[in-house]
Design a protein around this motif. Structure first.
Motif, PDB file in Angstrom:
ATOM      1  N   ASN A  41       0.863  -1.182   0.000  1.00  0.00           N
ATOM      2  CA  ASN A  41       0.000   0.000   0.000  1.00  0.00           C
ATOM      3  C   ASN A  41       0.900   1.232   0.000  1.00  0.00           C
ATOM      4  OD1 ASN A  41      -2.020   1.827   0.208  1.00  0.00           O
ATOM      5  ND2 ASN A  41      -2.815   1.132   2.188  1.00  0.00           N
ATOM      6  N   LYS A  42       1.204   1.711  -1.193  1.00  0.00           N
ATOM      7  CA  LYS A  42       2.204   2.786  -1.334  1.00  0.00           C
ATOM      8  C   LYS A  42       1.535   4.161  -1.232  1.00  0.00           C
ATOM      9  CE  LYS A  42       6.006   0.418  -2.707  1.00  0.00           C
ATOM     10  NZ  LYS A  42       5.836  -0.697  -1.768  1.00  0.00           N
ATOM     11  N   LEU A  43       2.135   5.017  -0.423  1.00  0.00           N
ATOM     12  CA  LEU A  43       1.634   6.383  -0.314  1.00  0.00           C
ATOM     13  C   LEU A  43       2.758   7.338  -0.695  1.00  0.00           C
ATOM     14  CD1 LEU A  43      -0.157   6.145   3.154  1.00  0.00           C
ATOM     15  CD2 LEU A  43      -1.206   5.956   0.921  1.00  0.00           C
ATOM     16  N   GLU A  44       2.368   8.548  -1.088  1.00  0.00           N
ATOM     17  CA  GLU A  44       3.381   9.544  -1.441  1.00  0.00           C
ATOM     18  C   GLU A  44       4.130   9.989  -0.192  1.00  0.00           C
ATOM     19  OE1 GLU A  44       4.109  10.847  -4.563  1.00  0.00           O
ATOM     20  OE2 GLU A  44       2.874   9.118  -5.150  1.00  0.00           O
ATOM     21  N   ARG A  45       5.444  10.138  -0.312  1.00  0.00           N
ATOM     22  CA  ARG A  45       6.220  10.649   0.821  1.00  0.00           C
ATOM     23  C   ARG A  45       5.707  12.029   1.221  1.00  0.00           C
ATOM     24  NH1 ARG A  45      10.800   9.242   3.196  1.00  0.00           N
ATOM     25  NH2 ARG A  45      11.793   7.334   2.518  1.00  0.00           N
ATOM     26  N   GLY A  46       5.732  12.269   2.531  1.00  0.00           N
ATOM     27  CA  GLY A  46       5.369  13.615   2.990  1.00  0.00           C
ATOM     28  C   GLY A  46       3.874  13.813   3.189  1.00  0.00           C
ATOM     29  N   GLN A  47       3.057  12.847   2.737  1.00  0.00           N
ATOM     30  CA  GLN A  47       1.627  13.072   2.956  1.00  0.00           C
ATOM     31  C   GLN A  47       1.230  12.596   4.353  1.00  0.00           C
ATOM     32  OE1 GLN A  47       0.149  10.252  -0.159  1.00  0.00           O
ATOM     33  NE2 GLN A  47      -1.675  10.102   1.107  1.00  0.00           N
ATOM     34  N   LYS A  48       0.195  13.184   4.890  1.00  0.00           N
ATOM     35  CA  LYS A  48      -0.311  12.755   6.202  1.00  0.00           C
ATOM     36  C   LYS A  48      -1.591  11.974   5.949  1.00  0.00           C
ATOM     37  CE  LYS A  48       1.988  14.694   9.848  1.00  0.00           C
ATOM     38  NZ  LYS A  48       3.341  14.226   9.578  1.00  0.00           N
ATOM     39  N   ILE A  49      -1.870  11.014   6.820  1.00  0.00           N
ATOM     40  CA  ILE A  49      -3.068  10.201   6.632  1.00  0.00           C
ATOM     41  C   ILE A  49      -4.228  10.851   7.371  1.00  0.00           C
ATOM     42  CG2 ILE A  49      -4.093   7.976   7.250  1.00  0.00           C
ATOM     43  CD1 ILE A  49      -1.512   6.703   6.762  1.00  0.00           C
ATOM     44  N   SER A  50      -5.400  10.902   6.707  1.00  0.00           N
ATOM     45  CA  SER A  50      -6.557  11.529   7.374  1.00  0.00           C
ATOM     46  C   SER A  50      -7.530  10.481   7.928  1.00  0.00           C
ATOM     47  CB  SER A  50      -7.289  12.445   6.385  1.00  0.00           C
ATOM     48  OG  SER A  50      -7.719  11.677   5.271  1.00  0.00           O
ATOM     49  N   GLU A  51      -7.298   9.187   7.624  1.00  0.00           N
ATOM     50  CA  GLU A  51      -8.208   8.142   8.131  1.00  0.00           C
ATOM     51  C   GLU A  51      -8.114   8.031   9.653  1.00  0.00           C
ATOM     52  OE1 GLU A  51      -7.511   7.027   3.853  1.00  0.00           O
ATOM     53  OE2 GLU A  51      -6.313   7.855   5.491  1.00  0.00           O
ATOM     54  N   HIS A  52      -9.237   7.618  10.263  1.00  0.00           N
ATOM     55  CA  HIS A  52      -9.319   7.596  11.727  1.00  0.00           C
ATOM     56  C   HIS A  52      -8.699   6.340  12.336  1.00  0.00           C
ATOM     57  CE1 HIS A  52     -12.888   9.876  10.181  1.00  0.00           C
ATOM     58  NE2 HIS A  52     -12.331  10.776  10.966  1.00  0.00           N
ATOM     59  N   ILE A  53      -8.853   5.205  11.634  1.00  0.00           N
ATOM     60  CA  ILE A  53      -8.354   3.934  12.159  1.00  0.00           C
ATOM     61  C   ILE A  53      -7.343   3.374  11.168  1.00  0.00           C
ATOM     62  CG2 ILE A  53      -8.976   1.544  12.748  1.00  0.00           C
ATOM     63  CD1 ILE A  53     -11.693   2.512  13.651  1.00  0.00           C
ATOM     64  N   VAL A  54      -6.201   2.931  11.673  1.00  0.00           N
ATOM     65  CA  VAL A  54      -5.182   2.307  10.813  1.00  0.00           C
ATOM     66  C   VAL A  54      -4.977   0.870  11.284  1.00  0.00           C
ATOM     67  CG1 VAL A  54      -2.780   2.364  10.024  1.00  0.00           C
ATOM     68  CG2 VAL A  54      -4.030   4.507  10.374  1.00  0.00           C
ATOM     69  N   ILE A  55      -5.100  -0.067  10.333  1.00  0.00           N
ATOM     70  CA  ILE A  55      -4.881  -1.482  10.647  1.00  0.00           C
ATOM     71  C   ILE A  55      -3.711  -1.942   9.814  1.00  0.00           C
ATOM     72  CG2 ILE A  55      -5.859  -3.791  10.407  1.00  0.00           C
ATOM     73  CD1 ILE A  55      -8.443  -2.717  10.931  1.00  0.00           C
ATOM     74  N   GLY A  56      -2.777  -2.660  10.432  1.00  0.00           N
ATOM     75  CA  GLY A  56      -1.653  -3.089   9.609  1.00  0.00           C
ATOM     76  C   GLY A  56      -0.739  -4.061  10.312  1.00  0.00           C
ATOM     77  N   THR A  57       0.338  -4.379   9.599  1.00  0.00           N
ATOM     78  CA  THR A  57       1.347  -5.283  10.149  1.00  0.00           C
ATOM     79  C   THR A  57       2.452  -4.421  10.773  1.00  0.00           C
ATOM     80  OG1 THR A  57       2.160  -5.376   7.880  1.00  0.00           O
ATOM     81  CG2 THR A  57       0.873  -7.245   8.649  1.00  0.00           C
ATOM     82  N   PRO A  58       3.182  -4.984  11.762  1.00  0.00           N
ATOM     83  CA  PRO A  58       4.076  -4.138  12.572  1.00  0.00           C
ATOM     84  C   PRO A  58       5.129  -3.384  11.763  1.00  0.00           C
ATOM     85  CG  PRO A  58       3.873  -6.323  13.542  1.00  0.00           C
ATOM     86  CD  PRO A  58       3.128  -6.366  12.257  1.00  0.00           C
ATOM     87  N   GLY A  59       5.752  -4.042  10.776  1.00  0.00           N
ATOM     88  CA  GLY A  59       6.830  -3.380  10.026  1.00  0.00           C
ATOM     89  C   GLY A  59       6.348  -2.142   9.302  1.00  0.00           C
TER      90      GLY A  59
END
Length: 328
Positions: A50-68
């Motif tokens: 799940n690639k995001l642009e460097r420098g952007q901030k996430i606006s979603e309220h909940i983040v689910i993911g793997t530790p790394g």
């Protein structure tokens, strides 16, 4: 997590860590289902790919993911401000703690969080080492426990079949299949090699088989589970990668082609519980069949019986009447 989110604040407020890509997606699906009555709630997946642009901030309220990936998003890429997190969840906490890499990453994430952040650790099994760690992370915890006997899932009938070698185990499996109606089955093997061999043999017999093992790419694994969940394949042959948390409602039979052992060759009771717990879910009846092919594996089975204090009956797969009886 859903109850703690302030939707007006457009930044991550809850973090949920899972040991695998598949579990992160599955938890996310549940949140999406529950959150559909909460349309302003947004969810992001911090998983490989799940690639995001460097420098952007996430606006979603909940983040689910793997530790790394979550650690990268918090520390290196700064997509998430960890100081604003209100709820931190470790799912399958015992794996997260027992796996060295996961443990290091989880601790590093936890250290970035504010002091008043709520910590939630979930697992069906907690060994002593896990308790010790949990007490470090959550100094004054509320502990909610199920009784041990409730864990062993009374809705599951457990059997074992005596065989002399791998081919006899395969024959016993075919006999089982010939005699009872199986919605969907999961078959656990100890090694990738056995899993590949078994999947190929079952395919030759005309079964629709899916194969899942740890060396596959995460996207491939997700696709295999999705197909199995949709019923496109009736049999899933897998190594332990799938013992935990994967809920497929139609699984009526779990077969331990190899009994679960730890790296020292001792019975792995926790994995046994997680494996057979793939059936008999949601209050349905389930069936677990263990293949025993040596004195050593009989000894492992006896120790598993003692641990759970639950008798595992012998089944003769050459006797069709007997097999039909267990299915009712």
């Amino acid at each position: 997590m859903l109850s703690q989110v302030e939707p007006a604040n457009r930044y991550p407020q809850c973090l949920c860590l899972s040991p695998t890509y598949e579990l992160a997606l599955q938890t996310g699906k549940v949140i999406e289902q529950m959150g559909k009555f909460y349309p302003e709630l947004k969810l992001a997946y911090a998983v490989r790919g799940n690639k995001l642009e460097r420098g952007q901030k996430i606006s979603e309220h909940i983040v689910i993911g793997t530790p790394g990936t979550v650690l990268d998003w918090c520390a290196k890429l700064k997509f998430i401000d960890p100081k604003r997190i209100k709820v931190f969840v470790l799912d399958e906490a015992d794996v997260m703690i027992a796996t060295q890499g996961h443990q290091d990453q989880s601790i590093r994430i936890q250290r970035m969080l504010p002091r008043n952040c709520q910590m939630l650790l979930f697992s069906a099994t907690f060994e002593d080492s896990v308790w010790k760690f949990a007490q470090k992370v959550v100094p004054d915890p509320n502990i909610i426990k199920l009784k041990r006997e409730e864990e062993t899932l009374d809705t599951i009938k457990q059997y074992y079949v005596l065989c002399n070698n791998r081919d006899e185990k395969f024959q016993a499996l075919c006999n089982l299949y010939g005699a009872i109606t199986i919605a969907q089955a999961m078959i656990f093997c100890h090694t990738r090699k056995t899993a590949s061999w078994l999947a190929a043999e079952l395919s030759k017999e005309g079964h629709q088989v899916a194969l899942l093992s740890g060396e596959m790419m995460v996207e491939q694994r997700a696709a295999v589970i999705e197909r199995f969940r949709e019923g496109k394949e009736k049999v899933l042959v897998t190594t332990n990668v799938c013992a935990r948390g994967i809920d497929v409602e139609q699984v009526s039979v779990v077969i331990n082609f190899d009994l679960p052992v730890d790296k020292d060759g001792n019975p792995d009771n926790e994995t046994y519980l997680h494996r057979i717990g793939r059936t008999g879910r949601f209050g349905k009846r389930g069936l677990a069949v263990n293949m025993v092919d040596s004195k050593h594996s009989m000894n492992i089975l006896n120790r598993i019986q003692e641990h759970f204090n639950k008798k595992i009956e012998r089944l003769d797969t050459d006797d069709l009447d007997e097999i039909e009886k267990i299915a009712n």
